[in-house]
Design a protein around this motif. Sequence first.
Motif, PDB file in Angstrom:
ATOM      1  N   LEU A 443       0.816  -1.205   0.000  1.00 47.42           N
ATOM      2  CA  LEU A 443       0.000   0.000   0.000  1.00 47.42           C
ATOM      3  C   LEU A 443       0.859   1.268   0.000  1.00 47.42           C
ATOM      4  N   ARG A 444       2.011   1.202   0.696  1.00 46.78           N
ATOM      5  CA  ARG A 444       2.883   2.391   0.756  1.00 46.78           C
ATOM      6  C   ARG A 444       3.554   2.658  -0.589  1.00 46.78           C
ATOM      7  N   ASP A 445       4.040   1.598  -1.240  1.00 43.76           N
ATOM      8  CA  ASP A 445       4.836   1.783  -2.461  1.00 43.76           C
ATOM      9  C   ASP A 445       3.974   1.930  -3.705  1.00 43.76           C
ATOM     10  N   ASP A 446       2.829   1.303  -3.734  1.00 42.39           N
ATOM     11  CA  ASP A 446       2.096   1.274  -4.995  1.00 42.39           C
ATOM     12  C   ASP A 446       0.597   1.365  -4.759  1.00 42.39           C
ATOM     13  N   ALA A 447       0.160   2.180  -3.827  1.00 42.95           N
ATOM     14  CA  ALA A 447      -1.252   2.248  -3.460  1.00 42.95           C
ATOM     15  C   ALA A 447      -2.094   2.787  -4.593  1.00 42.95           C
ATOM     16  N   GLU A 448      -1.541   3.821  -5.397  1.00 45.24           N
ATOM     17  CA  GLU A 448      -2.354   4.467  -6.412  1.00 45.24           C
ATOM     18  C   GLU A 448      -2.640   3.548  -7.585  1.00 45.24           C
ATOM     19  N   SER A 449      -1.757   2.585  -7.840  1.00 47.36           N
ATOM     20  CA  SER A 449      -1.957   1.704  -9.003  1.00 47.36           C
ATOM     21  C   SER A 449      -2.846   0.501  -8.690  1.00 47.36           C
ATOM     22  N   ILE A 450      -3.161   0.302  -7.406  1.00 50.19           N
ATOM     23  CA  ILE A 450      -3.994  -0.849  -7.019  1.00 50.19           C
ATOM     24  C   ILE A 450      -5.446  -0.437  -7.107  1.00 50.19           C
ATOM     25  N   PRO A 451      -6.290  -1.254  -7.745  1.00 46.05           N
ATOM     26  CA  PRO A 451      -7.724  -0.918  -7.817  1.00 46.05           C
ATOM     27  C   PRO A 451      -8.326  -0.838  -6.413  1.00 46.05           C
ATOM     28  N   ARG A 452      -9.436  -0.065  -6.372  1.00 46.83           N
ATOM     29  CA  ARG A 452     -10.085   0.173  -5.073  1.00 46.83           C
ATOM     30  C   ARG A 452     -10.537  -1.127  -4.413  1.00 46.83           C
ATOM     31  N   ASP A 453     -11.119  -2.055  -5.219  1.00 45.10           N
ATOM     32  CA  ASP A 453     -11.615  -3.319  -4.640  1.00 45.10           C
ATOM     33  C   ASP A 453     -10.472  -4.119  -4.041  1.00 45.10           C
ATOM     34  N   GLU A 454      -9.320  -4.151  -4.715  1.00 45.58           N
ATOM     35  CA  GLU A 454      -8.187  -4.902  -4.177  1.00 45.58           C
ATOM     36  C   GLU A 454      -7.641  -4.238  -2.916  1.00 45.58           C
ATOM     37  N   ARG A 455      -7.640  -2.870  -2.905  1.00 49.96           N
ATOM     38  CA  ARG A 455      -7.167  -2.174  -1.706  1.00 49.96           C
ATOM     39  C   ARG A 455      -8.054  -2.503  -0.505  1.00 49.96           C
ATOM     40  N   GLU A 456      -9.361  -2.510  -0.745  1.00 51.34           N
ATOM     41  CA  GLU A 456     -10.269  -2.844   0.365  1.00 51.34           C
ATOM     42  C   GLU A 456     -10.065  -4.279   0.824  1.00 51.34           C
ATOM     43  N   GLU A 457      -9.787  -5.175  -0.126  1.00 53.94           N
ATOM     44  CA  GLU A 457      -9.548  -6.579   0.252  1.00 53.94           C
ATOM     45  C   GLU A 457      -8.261  -6.700   1.061  1.00 53.94           C
ATOM     46  N   LEU A 458      -7.206  -5.915   0.648  1.00 50.75           N
ATOM     47  CA  LEU A 458      -5.958  -5.928   1.412  1.00 50.75           C
ATOM     48  C   LEU A 458      -6.186  -5.373   2.821  1.00 50.75           C
ATOM     49  N   ILE A 459      -6.965  -4.300   2.909  1.00 48.50           N
ATOM     50  CA  ILE A 459      -7.220  -3.697   4.222  1.00 48.50           C
ATOM     51  C   ILE A 459      -8.007  -4.664   5.109  1.00 48.50           C
ATOM     52  N   ASP A 460      -9.009  -5.356   4.508  1.00 51.68           N
ATOM     53  CA  ASP A 460      -9.775  -6.330   5.297  1.00 51.68           C
ATOM     54  C   ASP A 460      -8.875  -7.446   5.808  1.00 51.68           C
ATOM     55  N   THR A 461      -7.966  -7.909   4.952  1.00 52.12           N
ATOM     56  CA  THR A 461      -7.059  -8.976   5.381  1.00 52.12           C
ATOM     57  C   THR A 461      -6.162  -8.495   6.510  1.00 52.12           C
ATOM     58  N   MET A 462      -5.650  -7.250   6.381  1.00 52.58           N
ATOM     59  CA  MET A 462      -4.819  -6.698   7.449  1.00 52.58           C
ATOM     60  C   MET A 462      -5.624  -6.555   8.742  1.00 52.58           C
ATOM     61  N   GLN A 463      -6.859  -6.090   8.593  1.00 54.14           N
ATOM     62  CA  GLN A 463      -7.713  -5.929   9.786  1.00 54.14           C
ATOM     63  C   GLN A 463      -7.979  -7.275  10.451  1.00 54.14           C
ATOM     64  N   TYR A 464      -8.248  -8.311   9.616  1.00 56.18           N
ATOM     65  CA  TYR A 464      -8.523  -9.641  10.166  1.00 56.18           C
ATOM     66  C   TYR A 464      -7.309 -10.176  10.922  1.00 56.18           C
ATOM     67  N   ASN A 465      -6.104 -10.021  10.354  1.00 56.85           N
ATOM     68  CA  ASN A 465      -4.907 -10.522  11.021  1.00 56.85           C
ATOM     69  C   ASN A 465      -4.590  -9.716  12.272  1.00 56.85           C
ATOM     70  N   ALA A 466      -4.844  -8.396  12.228  1.00 58.07           N
ATOM     71  CA  ALA A 466      -4.639  -7.594  13.431  1.00 58.07           C
ATOM     72  C   ALA A 466      -5.600  -8.015  14.533  1.00 58.07           C
ATOM     73  N   LEU A 467      -6.844  -8.301  14.124  1.00 61.13           N
ATOM     74  CA  LEU A 467      -7.831  -8.765  15.099  1.00 61.13           C
ATOM     75  C   LEU A 467      -7.430 -10.114  15.689  1.00 61.13           C
ATOM     76  N   SER A 468      -6.878 -10.989  14.847  1.00 62.92           N
ATOM     77  CA  SER A 468      -6.437 -12.300  15.338  1.00 62.92           C
ATOM     78  C   SER A 468      -5.321 -12.142  16.358  1.00 62.92           C
ATOM     79  N   MET A 469      -4.375 -11.243  16.075  1.00 61.96           N
ATOM     80  CA  MET A 469      -3.296 -11.013  17.031  1.00 61.96           C
ATOM     81  C   MET A 469      -3.841 -10.451  18.339  1.00 61.96           C
ATOM     82  N   SER A 470      -4.796  -9.527  18.221  1.00 60.72           N
ATOM     83  CA  SER A 470      -5.377  -8.949  19.439  1.00 60.72           C
ATOM     84  C   SER A 470      -6.076 -10.014  20.269  1.00 60.72           C
ATOM     85  N   ARG A 471      -6.824 -10.903  19.575  1.00 56.82           N
ATOM     86  CA  ARG A 471      -7.520 -11.972  20.291  1.00 56.82           C
ATOM     87  C   ARG A 471      -6.524 -12.876  21.017  1.00 56.82           C
TER      88      ARG A 471
END
Length: 642
Positions: A443-471
């Motif tokens: 996301l930092r290096d190439d966020a503008e070239s990634i389609p919006r749907d893929e960015r949201e999918e990446l963010i959801d995956t990051m959120q899910y893994n962060a939630l797993s670590m928190s749990r």
Amino acid sequence: MINIINRIRRKLSLKLTFGIMLFLIAIFVVSLGILFMRSRQLVREEAMERAERELDNVVMRVNGMMNEVETATMTARWHLTDDNLQPDSLLNFAHRIVAMNPNFDGCSISTEPNYFPQIGRYFSVYAYHKGDSVVSKTEEPYEYFDKVYYKTPLLLGKPSWVEAYADVNGVVSGNFDDLIVSFGVPIRNSKRETIGVISTDLSIPWLSQVISDYKPYPNAYSIMLGADGQYLIHPDTTKLMKKTIFSDTDTKNDQDLITLGHDMISGNSGMLSVKNRGKRCMVLYKSLKRAPWSIALVCPEKDILAGYTKLLYILIPLLVFGLLVILAFSLNVIASMVTPINELTDKLSYITHGHYDEPIDTTDRRDVIGRLQNNFAEMQKALSEHITRLQEVNAATEKLNKELEDASVKARKADEKKSEFLKDVTHQIRTPLNIINGFTQVLRDDAESIPRDEREELIDTMQYNALSMSRMINMLVVAANRNSKINVTEEVNVRELVDALMYLYVHNPPYTVDLITDIRLLDTFNVRTNREFLSKALSELLFNAKKFTTNGHVKLTVMASELTLIFMVEDTGPGISEDDLARLFATFEKGDIFTEGLGLGLPTCRQMIRMIGGDLKFDATYTEGSRFIVVIPNSDGEVELR
């Protein structure tokens, strides 16, 4: 044998002793034989008189009960006038007969076909005892006209007793408890027309108990035969109504039993000695004048002659004892010399077989035998003490080795468990961190070239893994502080708690199935507990349900009673296999090694619920997936249902 005779001949003391013994034995045998024969005859006569009195009592009691039945039934028949021949009146008459006579089993009044046209072809009322009360009812229609209790009095045209039968609402019963005998009386109106039958019953089991109470001897028993020799009362209930006294008899070897049967069904009375099952018995029998039945009292001769046998058991031992006393007196000198050596030999044999703790008694004798016995006693004592010390040392050593071995095994298992857990923790934390770091760089290096749907999918995956670590971190914290004291007096609104759980469910991955809620309480319902622990436990249960459910639904149900508040979390996922149920709440246990998590989810949930005074259970009766039930105290004892 020859050696014994030669020894007796060589010893004068033995010859005199055995000569006296033989003379005394001959005198005792002749005298006691005459005494026993006379005693046997007297005992037998007295026993028969006693048994005959008991039989007379039995017959008198049975006749008395039959007289009660006849009197009550005839009295009821006399009161059944034309004015009383109504359905309700008949039912009341049957009820009154049974209520006034607690010994009666029941009473039925049955009418001729279509006697009451408004009712139909069948009308029969029946009253019977049920516990301490009397039940009376109009029976369901059945063909009772051919039943023995109905047709026998009509065929004879007079009051009569009928043979035993087992009939329940027109159905033949094979149960001994249903056997009854009945006294039936035809009912006639003022025109002398037969309109039905009134029948009063006596229970065969009750009659059997009454007759069996008369037992002159421990093994004596009573029987009652019907007109054809069938057993109406017998200790073996399998013979009742199925066999007669002539069944299974051998005409050659059982002549006395056959003679007894013919005498009894002929209405005779008397006494006969018979052989029953290989045992000789005295049978006293007497017929009943009111019915073609006969009662017999069977007394085993063994019981009759019990006093005589007891006398033998007393006198014979006394005789033997007297002879042994004489023999012992004659051999006293020899025994006084030989006994110490024999005792010492027995003690030494115990020692040679390994029984070192068997003590040897000391003696005050100063001769050679006394000194030998005392020396062996000292030797045995020293040997026993030495062996005891060795056994104690061996036992202590063995116990210590066992404790060391157990401690070593436990330490090794604990070390292995620790290593496995650290590896699992490292893997479970490192994997989501790597995913978050990798997606962060993308996301930092190439966020503008990634389609919006893929960015949201990446963010959801990051959120899910962060939630797993928190749990995982929360679980580790709770597991490490299981002995901490927490506040359970917070006022928690159940509706607000459920809304918060729904928000977390909807806005946190995975986004698989919807959450259904069923709150059976008012929105104002509050409970005193620890909001944090209750919320974490329920959130973890909902997360697990959503994680393993791809089709169907996840449902949260809330209900309450005066004592408890209940949360049920159910899903339509694959469920839990029977093999995994035993270790469902075990710490660090997972379905398999490839399953995500530390094996702390359900154990930690149960720990948090128990820390606030409740419990977490798995509902094994739910088969459409999995269902977990959280039960916590309803501290105020109030229930506010919708």
